[in-house]
Design a protein around this motif. Structure first.
Motif, mmCIF file in Angstrom:
data_model
loop_
_atom_site.group_PDB
_atom_site.id
_atom_site.type_symbol
_atom_site.label_atom_id
_atom_site.label_comp_id
_atom_site.label_asym_id
_atom_site.label_seq_id
_atom_site.Cartn_x
_atom_site.Cartn_y
_atom_site.Cartn_z
ATOM 1 N N ILE A 102 0.812 -1.217 0.000
ATOM 2 C CA ILE A 102 0.000 0.000 0.000
ATOM 3 C C ILE A 102 0.846 1.269 0.000
ATOM 4 O O ILE A 102 0.500 2.259 -0.660
ATOM 5 C CB ILE A 102 -0.976 -0.027 1.205
ATOM 6 N N ALA A 103 1.982 1.262 0.696
ATOM 7 C CA ALA A 103 2.826 2.458 0.755
ATOM 8 C C ALA A 103 3.467 2.741 -0.603
ATOM 9 O O ALA A 103 3.557 3.892 -1.035
ATOM 10 C CB ALA A 103 3.900 2.292 1.825
ATOM 11 N N LYS A 104 3.909 1.673 -1.274
ATOM 12 C CA LYS A 104 4.530 1.845 -2.590
ATOM 13 C C LYS A 104 3.503 2.334 -3.608
ATOM 14 O O LYS A 104 3.806 3.178 -4.459
ATOM 15 C CB LYS A 104 5.137 0.515 -3.067
ATOM 16 N N TYR A 105 2.288 1.815 -3.518
ATOM 17 C CA TYR A 105 1.230 2.232 -4.439
ATOM 18 C C TYR A 105 0.878 3.707 -4.215
ATOM 19 O O TYR A 105 0.679 4.462 -5.170
ATOM 20 C CB TYR A 105 -0.001 1.350 -4.238
ATOM 21 N N ILE A 141 -7.618 10.592 -11.594
ATOM 22 C CA ILE A 141 -7.265 9.170 -11.623
ATOM 23 C C ILE A 141 -6.196 8.867 -10.573
ATOM 24 O O ILE A 141 -6.298 7.889 -9.820
ATOM 25 C CB ILE A 141 -6.771 8.770 -13.028
ATOM 26 N N PHE A 142 -5.166 9.704 -10.519
ATOM 27 C CA PHE A 142 -4.054 9.425 -9.603
ATOM 28 C C PHE A 142 -4.372 9.797 -8.153
ATOM 29 O O PHE A 142 -3.893 9.140 -7.226
ATOM 30 C CB PHE A 142 -2.792 10.165 -10.078
ATOM 31 N N GLU A 143 -5.192 10.828 -7.954
ATOM 32 C CA GLU A 143 -5.524 11.232 -6.584
ATOM 33 C C GLU A 143 -6.614 10.363 -5.959
ATOM 34 O O GLU A 143 -6.867 10.458 -4.758
ATOM 35 C CB GLU A 143 -5.956 12.700 -6.545
ATOM 36 N N ALA A 144 -7.253 9.503 -6.759
ATOM 37 C CA ALA A 144 -8.317 8.633 -6.240
ATOM 38 C C ALA A 144 -7.811 7.695 -5.152
ATOM 39 O O ALA A 144 -8.590 7.172 -4.348
ATOM 40 C CB ALA A 144 -8.935 7.820 -7.381
ATOM 41 N N VAL A 145 -6.511 7.471 -5.099
ATOM 42 C CA VAL A 145 -5.930 6.532 -4.135
ATOM 43 C C VAL A 145 -5.921 7.097 -2.720
ATOM 44 O O VAL A 145 -5.886 6.343 -1.735
ATOM 45 C CB VAL A 145 -4.485 6.165 -4.558
ATOM 46 N N CYS A 146 -5.978 8.397 -2.582
ATOM 47 C CA CYS A 146 -5.619 9.042 -1.321
ATOM 48 C C CYS A 146 -6.542 8.676 -0.160
ATOM 49 O O CYS A 146 -6.104 8.062 0.828
ATOM 50 C CB CYS A 146 -5.588 10.559 -1.522
ATOM 51 N N GLN A 147 -7.807 9.035 -0.216
ATOM 52 C CA GLN A 147 -8.699 8.815 0.922
ATOM 53 C C GLN A 147 -8.916 7.331 1.236
ATOM 54 O O GLN A 147 -8.876 6.948 2.416
ATOM 55 C CB GLN A 147 -10.032 9.523 0.674
ATOM 56 N N PRO A 148 -9.164 6.459 0.237
ATOM 57 C CA PRO A 148 -9.298 5.028 0.572
ATOM 58 C C PRO A 148 -8.055 4.468 1.253
ATOM 59 O O PRO A 148 -8.160 3.675 2.196
ATOM 60 C CB PRO A 148 -9.532 4.361 -0.795
ATOM 61 N N THR A 149 -6.885 4.883 0.787
ATOM 62 C CA THR A 149 -5.639 4.411 1.406
ATOM 63 C C THR A 149 -5.556 4.845 2.861
ATOM 64 O O THR A 149 -5.167 4.058 3.740
ATOM 65 C CB THR A 149 -4.425 4.963 0.634
ATOM 66 N N PHE A 150 -5.933 6.084 3.145
ATOM 67 C CA PHE A 150 -5.823 6.584 4.512
ATOM 68 C C PHE A 150 -6.846 5.939 5.442
ATOM 69 O O PHE A 150 -6.575 5.759 6.630
ATOM 70 C CB PHE A 150 -5.960 8.103 4.527
ATOM 71 N N LEU A 151 -8.026 5.585 4.927
ATOM 72 C CA LEU A 151 -8.981 4.843 5.752
ATOM 73 C C LEU A 151 -8.425 3.471 6.109
ATOM 74 O O LEU A 151 -8.560 3.001 7.246
ATOM 75 C CB LEU A 151 -10.313 4.688 5.017
#
Length: 537
Positions: free
Chosen positions: A148-151, A184-194
């Motif tokens: 997850i951190a690398k992604y 597309i690239f910023e879509a990762v942010c909030q789900p990752t932090f949850l």
């Protein structure tokens, strides 16, 4: 409401408990039927290693172990130093990058890109969230299966490069292209932090942790307003860059450096954290055992998708997301235009945006403090919607005809944003109340699809012909607030009823509903499968 901890599954067959009805006898009978199909007596119940993630199983103890308060504080301090700053500052960078268009809107980009009216400008925000709609589930699927951190680090580098490219866009199609890529690239942010919040922190800590990183939306208004003020002072003739070009290029280059640091610093999970000792890794995992929501599990369980789709709780979080992000997106994208419409000049508008950030931060911190003091998440959410009603009514009814009305309208605009508390607390409830990795992946994806839908629609209700008072937009917001209150009331009743049903199982002597040893905490059971799981509301 504080939740009790523990877990359950009977050997290789998880116990499914219906919480939709009020008949506790039916629930007990269902547990007894599942228990009767097992090959071993209940007394030999143990962790089901067939369901536990193999990487996690190397560090997890068979049953719950006690961690002293002093040890718990030590572990939390270690996590806070390593993980929390990454979440907080990354979210700040993401919010700043995404919000830069709002500041650039009064720095000349609309004229230089020949944007015809508000509708074209609105699409520069809407296209971001259409992109999020498309990639949200694939992104959540990836989060569950890759480091997850690398992604996260890869996506930071990608969106930073895209942001810098905004500086060379001088027409509507090119701006739509880079804004879509940014989504597309910023879509990762909030789900990752949850996921990270539930992976590293206990349930009682998560509301505060989610607030810390989510309130960076307010911080970006403060810092972004100050920096935008500075960039606005750039004179175009002596400078090779216009002020809006300079701001995009500067933010993009800085974000690239931060992405490289995230790749180096952030561990993928407690199990893979080379910065911690083996003993501390094990203790960090045991520390979150009581969450009963798991840490990671890469096994896809189709029945959990079905449960996610049929669970009313899932759709409540989606409705809350739509009802909060629709106003948020429009108010955010048009904040500079709305404030300037109160007859402030450009520099005054940039500085007043800083106050907007302070209001957001105070709203989120105060709501979290009240939740911590009272334990009432959903009641606090409902209370914080009330100022939004008041502020919106004032904006719709008061005309700007003198200095007093100008200040009053500005204050009303600020207090409208109190509903942000509902958005933040809803996300923290999702991370605490949804168990089962496949189910959580599905619900998080559903939530952020709804989040993107609200964000995509939000700017579209601000019509050029409706300026500067935007009656259509604020009427739409009023409808959102009414629906939001109704959803909050239903969700509180639903979760309270589920807990009552499970409490009746415990009172009837069903050990699985009162298992203090938390044997099956990491068995990848859903919140409904686990009779010992209690909901926070």
């Amino acid at each position: 409401m504080a939740a009790r901890s523990s877990n359950d599954a009977v050997h290789t067959a998880p116990v499914v408990v219906s919480t939709s009805g009020n008949d506790a006898k039916a629930d007990i009978a269902q547990v007894e039927r599942v228990m009767s199909t097992t090959d071993e007596p209940f007394e030999k119940d143990h962790m089901n290693y067939d369901r536990v993630d193999q990487e996690l199983a190397k560090y997890a103890h068979a049953t719950r172990i006690e961690i002293s308060p002093e040890e718990n504080k030590r572990l939390k301090r270690m996590i806070d130093k390593r993980v929390l700053p990454i979440m907080v500052f990354t979210y700040f960078i993401q919010a700043l990058d995404k919000g830069t268009m709002s500041f650039a809107s009064i720095m000349g980009i609309r004229e230089d890109a020949k944007l015809k009216d508000n509708s074209q400008y609105a699409w520069l925000t809407t296209c971001i969230y259409i992109a999020v709609l498309i990639v949200e589930y694939p992104t959540n699927w990836m989060i569950q299966r890759v480091p997850i951190a690398k992604y996260l680090g890869f996506n930071i580098l990608a969106w930073s490069t895209t942001l810098a490219l905004h500086s060379v866009c001088f027409n509507f199609p090119s701006l739509v292209a880079v804004r879509t890529l940014l989504g597309i690239f910023e879509a990762v942010c909030q789900p990752t932090f949850l996921v990270l919040s539930s992976m590293w922190y206990k349930r009682e800590e998560q509301a505060q942790i989610v607030t810390y990183w989510y309130m960076m939306n307010g911080m970006q208004q403060i810092v972004g307003g100050l920096l935008a003020y500075c960039f606005t002072l750039i004179d175009s003739p002596p400078s090779p860059l216009k002020s809006w070009q300079a701001i995009f290029l500067t933010y993009g280059c800085f974000s690239v450096l931060w992405g490289l640091f995230v790749l180096y610093w952030l561990p993928d999970s407690p199990m893979r954290a080379k910065c911690f000792s083996e003993e501390d890794k094990s203790l960090m995992i045991e520390r979150v055992r009581s969450n009963q929501t798991g840490i990671q599990n890469k096994t896809f369980r189709a029945y959990q998708i079905k449960e996610a789709l049929l669970d009313p709780q899932s759709w409540c979080y989606c409705l809350i997301a739509i009802c909060t992000t629709l106003p948020t997106s429009g108010l955010g994208a048009f904040s500079q235009i709305i404030i300037k419409g109160f007859h402030f000049n450009t520099l005054e508008t940039q500085l007043l945006a800083m106050v907007l950030g302070v209001v957001i931060i105070l709203t989120l911190l105060s709501s979290t403090w009240l939740v911590k003091r009272t334990g009432q998440n959903l009641l606090i959410m409902g209370i914080y919607v009330i100022p939004s009603f008041i502020g919106t009514i004032v904006l719709m009814t008061v005309r700007n005809h003198n200095k007093a009305s100008q200040v009053g309208l500005l204050i009303s605009y600020y207090i409208v944003l109190s509903f942000w508390a509902a958005q933040t607390l809803s996300m923290s409830l999702l991370s605490r109340n949804i168990a089962g990795q496949t189910k959580k992946t599905a619900v998080v994806a559903m939530n952020f699809i709804a989040w993107a839908t609200g964000n995509a629609i939000g700017p579209q209700v601000f019509l050029t012909r409706d300026a500067p008072r935007y009656f259509i937009a604020f009427s739409t917001h009023m409808g959102c607030y009414v629906l939001l209150v109704l959803v909050i009331a239903f969700l509180r009743w639903d979760l309270k009823s589920r807990n009552a049903n499970k409490d009746r199982l415990a009172e009837a002597g069903v050990r699985e509903a009162n298992d203090e040893s938390l044997v099956h905490a990491f068995d990848d059971l859903t919140d409904r499968e686990n009779p010992n799981f209690r909901y926070i509301y």
